[in-house]
Structures are given as structure tokens and as C-alpha cells.
Design an enzyme around this catalytic site. Structure first.
Site, short mmCIF file in Angstrom:
data_model
loop_
_atom_site.label_atom_id
_atom_site.label_comp_id
_atom_site.label_asym_id
_atom_site.label_seq_id
_atom_site.Cartn_x
_atom_site.Cartn_y
_atom_site.Cartn_z
N LYS A 190 0.86 -1.18 0.00
CA LYS A 190 0.00 0.00 0.00
C LYS A 190 0.90 1.23 0.00
O LYS A 190 1.45 1.61 1.04
CB LYS A 190 -0.88 -0.02 1.26
CG LYS A 190 -2.23 0.61 1.13
CD LYS A 190 -2.27 2.09 0.88
CE LYS A 190 -2.02 2.97 2.07
NZ LYS A 190 -1.81 4.38 1.70
N GLU A 266 8.87 1.13 11.46
CA GLU A 266 9.99 2.05 11.19
C GLU A 266 9.40 3.43 11.25
O GLU A 266 8.67 3.84 10.34
CB GLU A 266 10.55 1.80 9.78
CG GLU A 266 11.13 0.43 9.56
CD GLU A 266 12.50 0.27 10.19
OE1 GLU A 266 13.04 1.26 10.71
OE2 GLU A 266 13.00 -0.86 10.18
N CYS A 301 13.65 10.40 7.41
CA CYS A 301 13.39 10.00 8.79
C CYS A 301 14.60 10.21 9.68
O CYS A 301 14.49 10.60 10.82
CB CYS A 301 12.95 8.55 8.83
SG CYS A 301 14.03 7.47 7.90
N GLU A 400 9.50 15.89 15.32
CA GLU A 400 10.01 15.70 13.96
C GLU A 400 9.31 16.70 13.05
O GLU A 400 8.09 16.66 12.90
CB GLU A 400 9.69 14.27 13.52
CG GLU A 400 10.22 13.96 12.14
CD GLU A 400 9.82 12.57 11.68
OE1 GLU A 400 8.65 12.20 11.84
OE2 GLU A 400 10.70 11.86 11.18
P1 NAD Z 1 2.09 8.41 7.55
O1 NAD Z 1 2.16 7.63 8.79
O2 NAD Z 1 1.12 9.53 7.47
O3 NAD Z 1 1.77 7.47 6.31
C1 NAD Z 1 2.50 6.30 6.06
C2 NAD Z 1 1.59 5.28 5.42
O4 NAD Z 1 0.57 4.95 6.33
C3 NAD Z 1 0.91 5.78 4.14
O5 NAD Z 1 0.85 4.74 3.21
C4 NAD Z 1 -0.47 6.14 4.64
O6 NAD Z 1 -1.47 6.04 3.65
C5 NAD Z 1 -0.70 5.10 5.72
N1 NAD Z 1 -1.67 5.55 6.72
C6 NAD Z 1 -1.92 6.81 7.14
N2 NAD Z 1 -2.90 6.82 8.05
C7 NAD Z 1 -3.30 5.53 8.22
C8 NAD Z 1 -4.27 4.90 9.02
N3 NAD Z 1 -5.06 5.58 9.84
N4 NAD Z 1 -4.38 3.56 8.95
C9 NAD Z 1 -3.60 2.84 8.12
N5 NAD Z 1 -2.67 3.39 7.32
C10 NAD Z 1 -2.52 4.72 7.37
O7 NAD Z 1 3.57 8.92 7.28
P2 NAD Z 1 4.09 9.82 6.08
O8 NAD Z 1 3.70 11.22 6.36
O9 NAD Z 1 3.71 9.22 4.77
O10 NAD Z 1 5.67 9.63 6.20
C11 NAD Z 1 6.45 10.39 7.01
C12 NAD Z 1 6.81 9.62 8.27
O11 NAD Z 1 7.49 8.41 7.94
C13 NAD Z 1 7.79 10.40 9.12
O12 NAD Z 1 7.42 10.29 10.47
C14 NAD Z 1 9.11 9.69 8.87
O13 NAD Z 1 10.06 9.84 9.88
C15 NAD Z 1 8.67 8.28 8.71
N6 NAD Z 1 9.70 7.50 8.04
C16 NAD Z 1 10.43 6.58 8.76
C17 NAD Z 1 11.45 5.84 8.14
C18 NAD Z 1 12.24 4.81 8.92
O14 NAD Z 1 12.86 3.94 8.29
N7 NAD Z 1 12.27 4.86 10.25
C19 NAD Z 1 11.73 6.04 6.80
C20 NAD Z 1 10.99 6.99 6.10
C21 NAD Z 1 9.97 7.70 6.73
#
Ligand code: NAD
Length: 497
Positions: A190, A266, A301, A400
Site C-alpha cells: 500500500k 519504522e 526519517c 520531527e
Molecule cells: P504516515 O504515517 O502519514 O503514512 C504512512 C503510510 O501509512 C501511508 O501509506 C499512509 O497512507 C498510511 N496511513 C496513514 N494513516 C493511516 C491509518 N489511519 N491507517 C492505516 N494506514 C494509514 O507517514 P508519512 O507522512 O507518509 O511519512 C512520514 C513519516 O514516515 C515520518 O514520520 C518519517 O520519519 C517516517 N519514516 C520513517 C522511516 C524509517 O525507516 N524509520 C523512513 C521513512 C519515513
């Protein structure tokens, strides 16, 4: 043709955009006909309407994945055959590098040169690496009692749900897909709603490479609908998630409410760069600190977003970092020499600006940047920003921001540096700058972070694990350790008495 001579703007206009769900080896519309709008942060234009997967579509994809898993068309074939498919897939990604790079840049606004050289190239080599590894991993024979033979084997889990963010769509998808598929699982991916395009091509290329239908399904959709449906599905045995802490909590809840599936997380970070006053090379340190926060517009991240400087070198470091920020201007990400692209969306830009405002209100001093620019393009661009006089109590220290914003603090002693570095809930990564390697090792051992870089930042390759301590999560992507997360141990005991 070289990156510099390709007309990326023209290519972008001619590009075919896949915008339907990739399920069971074919593109289909969502079952209720719903779509969501995919805009480009480069100029705010609508790229395409993308089929929005919902509960029924996720169910269809999971059923296809489960069918393929149980049929053994992938899960039970020899590792050498899986290897051949993965290697062919990596080759196809390289053959489609320009198309994939364009999709990535259009969707999320990263510089086209970086999409090509880093994102596409890393995704291909990740898939190649796991392909090459899979037929070199052995099971075990337990040192069990005589007249018995105990085999310990790693078996695939079943249907994996991979849910990924928008900041590195191809790379993070590859980090999940490559070990999961190499180990013999079937997957439903997804992608984030901001960045569905490259994942759809990735799915199609896997099929061309020889991955049987249903083994990899790509279902774009909104998080609370498609993401939640995957998290709650009783036939999904594991969720491999990368994203925000808030969503990570949802996946733990979904697991508890459904089948107690495994969840690897992650999550976010607030990584400190600790600069002691004994440096090998001041200019190189400054260049690395700047790249560590501004690369990918700070939407990384493990971005080094906290700069902790020993007091008697702080002015020199700060001056250098400010000069580097002034020299870096956002430009159109399709320009081959672009070094700083667009922020992924209006929403994300507003979030970053509100953190900057709050930082100012809390007493932080904006030394450079802090403003939106190029608004006339319709895109979402922000100047690299440095805030000084930051304190641990401020939200710009604790949270963050996920943008090109560096928060600066001074320290006197090693103990103080350690206490500052540990003052947030996160523990994804940290940087230490010093010529005293004994100190570097001592400090590294005390930092609760998944990765610590010494005299460099964000250096890495596929051979080492990546993941967080504390609120930065629990899973590990990359390296042979990632296999462990996509397999379970089977003991078979033979009685030979
Ligand atoms: P997000 O949590 O908003 O979204 C991530 C994924 O989760 C997307 O596919 C989104 O559609 C899905 N999602 C969102 N709400 C949901 C829900 N209620 N139920 C199920 N799925 C849902 O994050 P983002 O804004 O896309 O990404 C940024 C975040 O990702 C930052 O916090 C960043 O630090 C983190 N990140 C972490 C790493 C790592 O390896 N630790 C790497 C890259 C990004």
C-alpha cells in the site's frame, strides 16, 4: 543520453501514468469506482486520478496473495528460481530507470538527478542484493541428543502487508519487498496516497520479470481506508510499516483487534549531530551536516535535524552551515542541476511553517530561511532554515518537523552533549564529529539510537540494518537481518532411535 542533456520537462509531459490497482497480475479499477487526486508538488498540477483501494479491493488483493502463497508457485519453488526472477526484476528497474525517476520526481518533488542516481539505483541494487543472497542462506541442525535429528528451518510467513510513506517511495518499498519476496512470501503493498505512481510500475515490472500473478499486489488508497483494511485483515500475517508514530500506533491497534498479526515499525526521528571541538576537517563537517538536513528537502526519517555544537567551535560551525543554506535555493526538480526540490504537499509545507512560527514564538532565532518561495509556480518550495538559541523544551527541539529545518544548541561537556542528544523520545540515528575515536565509541555506546555515524552522516549501504530505538520503532530493514522479520522458525524433530 546523459542526465544533463535529457529534456525531463518534455519527457514528463509524455509520460504514461499507471493509475489503477495492480491486483493478481492485472490493472483494475477500484470496486466502488472511487479515485483520489494525485497532485505534483512541482507546480500543483493534477497528475492523475488514481483508483482508491477500499476494503473490498484490499480483500481481493489479500485473497490473490493468499492463493498464490498456498499454491506454492513462489513460496515453494527453489531459491535459485526466486533468485533469477529477482535479478531480472532488478535489471528491468534499471532499464526503466528514467521512467521510474520521473514518476518519483513528479509525485514527490525530489530533484530528478537524485531520483535517478539514488532512489532508482538503490531500489534496483536492494532487489539484486536479496536475490543474490537467498540461495546462500542455510538452515540449522540442532546439537540435540543422539538418535535424534533436529532441523531448524526458516519458512516464509504468508501474506505480508507493506505500508510505506512518500519520502522515499521506491527505496522503502524495495526494503520491504525484496527480503519479503526473496524469503517466499506474497505481498500486498500500500503506497502512500502522495506517491502511488512508481509502485504501480514496480508491480508491473515484477510480473514481466516472472513473478507469478498474485504474489505482489499494489493497492493505492487512503491510509484510513486501504491502510486500515490491510492492518485489520485476518489473512495478513505481518504488517511491515514505515511512517509516522501516529499511524504506527494504529497498526498495533489493528493487529490487536484482528488476528494479532506481527507488526514491524519504522517510525520518525529527531537525530542529533554532536560536534565536538576537535574536528578532522571543519569544511567537510559543515558540508556533511548541511547535506544531512537538506537532502530530500529535509524529508528524511534520519535527517540530522538537531545540531549540538561544543561552545568554542559553535560560531564557526554555525557560520558555515548558514552559508551553505544561503547557497542552496529550491528550483524546479525537473531541472537536471536542481539540488533542492519541492516539499511534498501544501499540507506538509504548512506543517513545517507552523513549526518554524512556533519555534520563533518560543524564543528561537531564525538565522536564515523560514520562508516559502516560488509560490507563483503553484509548487511548494521552502528556503533551507536554521534556528539558533533552541532549547530542549521547545517543540522544534522535541518534534520531527520533516522539512529543511535545523535547530541549533550549544554544549560544554561530553555529559551535556549526551544528555541533549537523549532528550527526545526518538532514537533513529545520531552523528558524532571528533578526532578522538575513544570518545566517539564511548558516546556511541551511550546513545540510544539504531545507527550512529562517526565523522560522517547518512552513509550506508544495504549490508547494514536500519531501524530505530525508543519511539523510532522496532523493526529493522536492510541486511540479512531483514530476512528474519519475514520468516518464522520451523523445528522438525526426527526420532532415530
Ligand atoms: P504516515 O504515517 O502519514 O503514512 C504512512 C503510510 O501509512 C501511508 O501509506 C499512509 O497512507 C498510511 N496511513 C496513514 N494513516 C493511516 C491509518 N489511519 N491507517 C492505516 N494506514 C494509514 O507517514 P508519512 O507522512 O507518509 O511519512 C512520514 C513519516 O514516515 C515520518 O514520520 C518519517 O520519519 C517516517 N519514516 C520513517 C522511516 C524509517 O525507516 N524509520 C523512513 C521513512 C519515513
Amino acid at each position: 543520453m546523459s542526465n544533463a542533456t535529457l529534456d525531463w520537462h518534455q519527457r514528463a509531459k509524455e509520460l504514461q501514468l499507471r493509475n489503477r490497482l495492480w491486483i493478481d497480475g492485472g490493472f483494475i479499477d477500484s470496486s466502488n469506482g472511487k479515485t483520489f487526486s494525485d497532485y505534483s508538488p512541482i507546480d500543483g498540477r493534477l497528475l492523475t486520478e488514481v483508483a482508491a483501494g477500499g476494503r473490498q479491493d484490499i480483500d481481493l488483493a489479500v485473497k490473490a496473495a493468499r492463493r498464490s502463497f498456498e499454491a506454492g508457485v513462489w513460496s515453494r519453488i527453489p531459491a535459485q528460481q526466486r533468485k533469477a526472477v529477482l535479478l531480472r526484476w532488478a535489471d528491468l528497474i534499471r532499464e526503466h530507470a528514467e521512467e521510474l525517476a520521473l514518476l518519483e520526481t513528479l509525485d514527490v518533488g525530489k530533484p530528478i538527478g537524485e531520483s535517478l542516481r539514488v532512489d532508482v539505483a538503490s531500489a534496483a541494487s536492494c532487489i539484486q542484493w536479496y536475490g543474490e543472497a537467498i540461495d546462500k542462506i542455510y538452515g540449522e541442525v540442532g546439537p540435540s541428543r543422539t538418535q535424534a535429528l533436529s532441523l531448524v528451518e526458516r519458512e516464509p510467513l504468508g501474506v505480508i502487508g507493506a505500508v510505506v510513506p512518500w519520502n522515499y517511495p521506491l527505496i522503502i518499498s524495495a526494503w520491504k519487498l525484496a527480503p519479503a519476496l526473496a524469503a517466499g512470501n506474497s505481498v500486498v503493498l500500500k503506497p502512500a496516497e502522495q506517491s502511488p505512481l512508481s509502485a504501480l510500475l514496480l508491480g508491473e515490472l515484477a510480473e514481466i520479470a516472472g513473478l507469478p500473478a498474485g504474489v505482489l499486489n499494489v493497492v493505492p488508497g487512503l491510509g484510513p481506508e486501504a491502510g486500515a483494511a490491510l492492518g485489520l485483515h485476518p489473512d495478513v500475517v505481518k504488517i511491515a510499516f514505515t511512517g509516522s508514530n501516529k499511524t504506527g500506533r494504529f497498526f498495533l491497534k489493528y493487529a490487536a483487534e484482528s488476528n494479532m498479526k506481527q507488526v514491524s515499525l519504522e517510525l520518525g526521528g529527531k537525530s542529533p549531530q554532536i560536534v565536538f571541538n576537535d574536528l578532522y576537517d571543519l569544511d567537510a563537517t559543515i558540508a556533511s551536516i548541511s547535506a544531512g538536513i537538506y537532502y530530500n528537502q529535509g524529508q528524511t526519517c534520519n535527517a540530522g535535524s538537531l545540531l549540538l555544537m561544543q561552545r568554542n567551535i559553535a560560531d564557526a560551525i554555525l557560520d558555515g552551515v548558514v552559508d551553505a543554506a544561503k547557497a542552496l535555493h529550491p528550483t524546479n526538480p525537473l531541472d537536471p542541476d536542481c539540488q533542492l526540490g519541492a516539499i511534498v504537499s501544501e499540507e506538509q509545507l504548512k506543517t513545517i511553517l507552523s513549526y518554524i512560527e512556533q519555534g520563533k514564538a518560543d524564543g528561537g532565532d531564525i538565522v536564515v530561511g523560514g520562508q516559502r518561495v516560488l509560490e507563483e509556480t503553484g509548487g511548494t518550495y521552502l528556503l533551507p532554515t536554521v534556528l539558533d538559541q533552541v532549547e530542549t523544551s521547545m517543540s522544534i527541539y522535541q518534534e520531527e518537523i520533516f522539512g529543511p529545518v535545523l535547530s541549533c544548541v550549544r554544549f560544554d561537556t561530553e555529559e551535556e552533549a549526551l544528555s541533549l542528544a537523549s532528550a527526545t523520545k526518538y532514537g533513529l540515528a545520531a552523528g558524532i564529529w571528533t578526532t578522538d575515536l575513544k570518545r566517539a565509541h564511548r558516546v556511541s555506546q551511550q546513545l540510544r539510537a539504531g545507527t550512529v555515524w562517526v565523522n560522517t552522516f547518512d552513509a550506508s549501504d544495504i549490508t547494514v540494518p536500519f531501524g530505530g530505538y525508543k519511539a523510532s520503532g522496532s523493526g529493522r530493514d536492510k541486511s540479512l537481518h531483514a530476512f528474519e522479520g519475514y520468516t518464522q522458525l520451523k523445528t522438525t524433530w526426527f526420532d532415530l532411535s
